[in-house]
Design a protein around this motif. Sequence first.
Motif, PDB file in Angstrom:
ATOM      1  N   GLN A 217       0.828  -1.206   0.000  1.00  0.00           N
ATOM      2  CA  GLN A 217       0.000   0.000   0.000  1.00  0.00           C
ATOM      3  C   GLN A 217       0.863   1.257   0.000  1.00  0.00           C
ATOM      4  OE1 GLN A 217      -2.277  -1.118   3.517  1.00  0.00           O
ATOM      5  NE2 GLN A 217      -4.163  -1.269   2.286  1.00  0.00           N
ATOM      6  N   MET A 218       1.994   1.215   0.721  1.00  0.00           N
ATOM      7  CA  MET A 218       2.900   2.365   0.727  1.00  0.00           C
ATOM      8  C   MET A 218       3.427   2.644  -0.670  1.00  0.00           C
ATOM      9  SD  MET A 218       5.147   2.086   4.218  1.00  0.00           S
ATOM     10  CE  MET A 218       5.999   3.595   3.809  1.00  0.00           C
ATOM     11  N   MET A 219       3.804   1.583  -1.382  1.00  0.00           N
ATOM     12  CA  MET A 219       4.323   1.768  -2.746  1.00  0.00           C
ATOM     13  C   MET A 219       3.233   2.267  -3.685  1.00  0.00           C
ATOM     14  SD  MET A 219       7.144  -1.276  -3.272  1.00  0.00           S
ATOM     15  CE  MET A 219       6.178  -2.657  -2.663  1.00  0.00           C
ATOM     16  N   GLN A 220       2.028   1.765  -3.507  1.00  0.00           N
ATOM     17  CA  GLN A 220       0.919   2.234  -4.344  1.00  0.00           C
ATOM     18  C   GLN A 220       0.610   3.706  -4.076  1.00  0.00           C
ATOM     19  OE1 GLN A 220      -1.866  -0.787  -3.105  1.00  0.00           O
ATOM     20  NE2 GLN A 220      -1.652  -1.936  -5.028  1.00  0.00           N
ATOM     21  N   LEU A 221       0.658   4.111  -2.805  1.00  0.00           N
ATOM     22  CA  LEU A 221       0.413   5.517  -2.458  1.00  0.00           C
ATOM     23  C   LEU A 221       1.525   6.414  -2.973  1.00  0.00           C
ATOM     24  CD1 LEU A 221      -1.010   5.217   1.168  1.00  0.00           C
ATOM     25  CD2 LEU A 221      -2.174   6.210  -0.800  1.00  0.00           C
ATOM     26  N   TYR A 222       2.772   5.909  -2.925  1.00  0.00           N
ATOM     27  CA  TYR A 222       3.879   6.696  -3.455  1.00  0.00           C
ATOM     28  C   TYR A 222       3.666   6.942  -4.952  1.00  0.00           C
ATOM     29  CZ  TYR A 222       8.464   8.198  -4.960  1.00  0.00           C
ATOM     30  OH  TYR A 222       9.478   8.920  -5.522  1.00  0.00           O
ATOM     31  N   ALA A 223       3.335   5.883  -5.674  1.00  0.00           N
ATOM     32  CA  ALA A 223       3.126   6.018  -7.123  1.00  0.00           C
ATOM     33  C   ALA A 223       1.975   6.977  -7.413  1.00  0.00           C
ATOM     34  CB  ALA A 223       2.849   4.643  -7.734  1.00  0.00           C
ATOM     35  N   LYS A 224       0.891   6.861  -6.662  1.00  0.00           N
ATOM     36  CA  LYS A 224      -0.256   7.748  -6.869  1.00  0.00           C
ATOM     37  C   LYS A 224       0.132   9.203  -6.617  1.00  0.00           C
ATOM     38  CE  LYS A 224      -5.044   8.520  -5.348  1.00  0.00           C
ATOM     39  NZ  LYS A 224      -6.122   8.052  -4.424  1.00  0.00           N
ATOM     40  N   THR A 225       0.900   9.433  -5.565  1.00  0.00           N
ATOM     41  CA  THR A 225       1.337  10.794  -5.238  1.00  0.00           C
ATOM     42  C   THR A 225       2.236  11.365  -6.334  1.00  0.00           C
ATOM     43  OG1 THR A 225       1.216  10.285  -2.880  1.00  0.00           O
ATOM     44  CG2 THR A 225       2.502  12.215  -3.497  1.00  0.00           C
ATOM     45  N   ARG A 226       3.057  10.496  -6.926  1.00  0.00           N
ATOM     46  CA  ARG A 226       3.962  10.932  -7.993  1.00  0.00           C
ATOM     47  C   ARG A 226       3.260  11.037  -9.341  1.00  0.00           C
ATOM     48  NH1 ARG A 226       7.354  12.518  -9.689  1.00  0.00           N
ATOM     49  NH2 ARG A 226       9.060  11.130 -10.270  1.00  0.00           N
ATOM     50  N   GLY A 227       2.027  10.501  -9.422  1.00  0.00           N
ATOM     51  CA  GLY A 227       1.264  10.659 -10.641  1.00  0.00           C
ATOM     52  C   GLY A 227       1.444   9.571 -11.671  1.00  0.00           C
ATOM     53  N   PHE A 228       1.855   8.381 -11.238  1.00  0.00           N
ATOM     54  CA  PHE A 228       1.937   7.275 -12.183  1.00  0.00           C
ATOM     55  C   PHE A 228       1.368   6.011 -11.535  1.00  0.00           C
ATOM     56  CE2 PHE A 228       6.176   7.516 -10.160  1.00  0.00           C
ATOM     57  CZ  PHE A 228       6.278   6.246  -9.605  1.00  0.00           C
ATOM     58  N   LYS A 229       1.160   4.979 -12.347  1.00  0.00           N
ATOM     59  CA  LYS A 229       0.618   3.721 -11.853  1.00  0.00           C
ATOM     60  C   LYS A 229       1.739   2.693 -11.711  1.00  0.00           C
ATOM     61  CE  LYS A 229      -4.065   4.127 -13.768  1.00  0.00           C
ATOM     62  NZ  LYS A 229      -5.105   3.481 -14.627  1.00  0.00           N
ATOM     63  N   ASN A 230       1.535   1.778 -10.763  1.00  0.00           N
ATOM     64  CA  ASN A 230       2.432   0.631 -10.686  1.00  0.00           C
ATOM     65  C   ASN A 230       1.608  -0.633 -10.448  1.00  0.00           C
ATOM     66  OD1 ASN A 230       1.708   1.040  -8.021  1.00  0.00           O
ATOM     67  ND2 ASN A 230       3.785   1.209  -7.235  1.00  0.00           N
ATOM     68  N   TRP A 231       2.149  -1.744 -10.893  1.00  0.00           N
ATOM     69  CA  TRP A 231       1.476  -3.031 -10.765  1.00  0.00           C
ATOM     70  C   TRP A 231       2.362  -3.935  -9.916  1.00  0.00           C
ATOM     71  CZ3 TRP A 231       1.337   0.128 -14.909  1.00  0.00           C
ATOM     72  CH2 TRP A 231       0.081   0.437 -15.436  1.00  0.00           C
ATOM     73  N   ILE A 232       1.803  -4.437  -8.816  1.00  0.00           N
ATOM     74  CA  ILE A 232       2.586  -5.203  -7.850  1.00  0.00           C
ATOM     75  C   ILE A 232       1.950  -6.588  -7.689  1.00  0.00           C
ATOM     76  CG2 ILE A 232       3.463  -5.294  -5.488  1.00  0.00           C
ATOM     77  CD1 ILE A 232       3.164  -2.226  -5.396  1.00  0.00           C
ATOM     78  N   TYR A 233       2.743  -7.631  -7.946  1.00  0.00           N
ATOM     79  CA  TYR A 233       2.277  -9.010  -7.804  1.00  0.00           C
ATOM     80  C   TYR A 233       3.182  -9.721  -6.801  1.00  0.00           C
ATOM     81  CZ  TYR A 233       0.094  -7.671 -12.213  1.00  0.00           C
ATOM     82  OH  TYR A 233      -0.611  -7.007 -13.189  1.00  0.00           O
ATOM     83  N   THR A 234       2.569 -10.356  -5.810  1.00  0.00           N
ATOM     84  CA  THR A 234       3.353 -11.017  -4.765  1.00  0.00           C
ATOM     85  C   THR A 234       3.464 -12.514  -5.030  1.00  0.00           C
ATOM     86  OG1 THR A 234       1.397 -11.364  -3.379  1.00  0.00           O
ATOM     87  CG2 THR A 234       2.625  -9.323  -3.057  1.00  0.00           C
TER      88      THR A 234
END
Length: 274
Positions: A217-234
């Motif tokens: 969630q931290m990485m997703q929020l960072y990406a959202k704040t920076r204005g881009f999307k990221n896809w994370i698969y565990t």
Amino acid sequence: MKILLTGANGYVGRRLLPELLSKNHEIICCVRDKNRLGLDKTTLDSITIWEVDFLEEVSLENTPKDIDVAYYLIHSMSSSTQVFDTMESKAAENFNHYMNHIGVKQVVYLSGIVNNNTLSKHLQSRKNVEDILYQGNYNVTVLRAGIIVGSGSSSFEIIRDLCEKLPVMITPKWVLTKTQPIAIRDVIQYLMGVLLKEECYNDSFDIGGPNVLTYKQMMQLYAKTRGFKNWIYTVPVMTPKLSSYWLYFVTSTSYKLAMNLVDSMKMEVVCKDN
């Protein structure tokens, strides 16, 4: 107020020093090598430097006098993957020898959140240091923090590097571990706020921001704040050693630090209401 600042060359120490100087405190910075302190001339003219290595044999010559408060911001995670805990204990024991000789009133220690029954080597080492500091002839205030959010913080820099370099990530399952991050400005506020506060003597306090998040969630929020999307698969198959190599090659962290951080990232780091 006369204040001793250990770890003056570290991330938190560098952020704390100008705040202390702005309050007109007299500051003595502890460093192993004054030539590596890297401060501007105006700041250097405003402080006293005490060259001391707390891993070396204690020498009571040239020790400062009449210290009101000492900040203990020493750690050795970047130095070793095997014996950093022994190094941290030795440094704390030697620090006690110096402080008992100096006669300091209060020591403020920035530790880690240690609420789990089972602790990582890193967090167990932080807890051991707490126990050693409590043996000193002074009042102790322990502030326990998880991830510190701010440019220069090792954990935050890893999150930033991963998000900036890898829009699509195959991640180990520890990215689903919960943590409670705190902004560096709030850490500094707490460190300043407990100075010679008797109600904070000989006690420990968890400090954290308002949100409990997973690393994902931290990485997703960072990406959202920076204005881009990221896809994370565990995936469940990424071992701690493989995770460490992953962080080492993708981010700016050292391998030794990556190993120690990965070991801790498997542990939930959430504040208790204390």
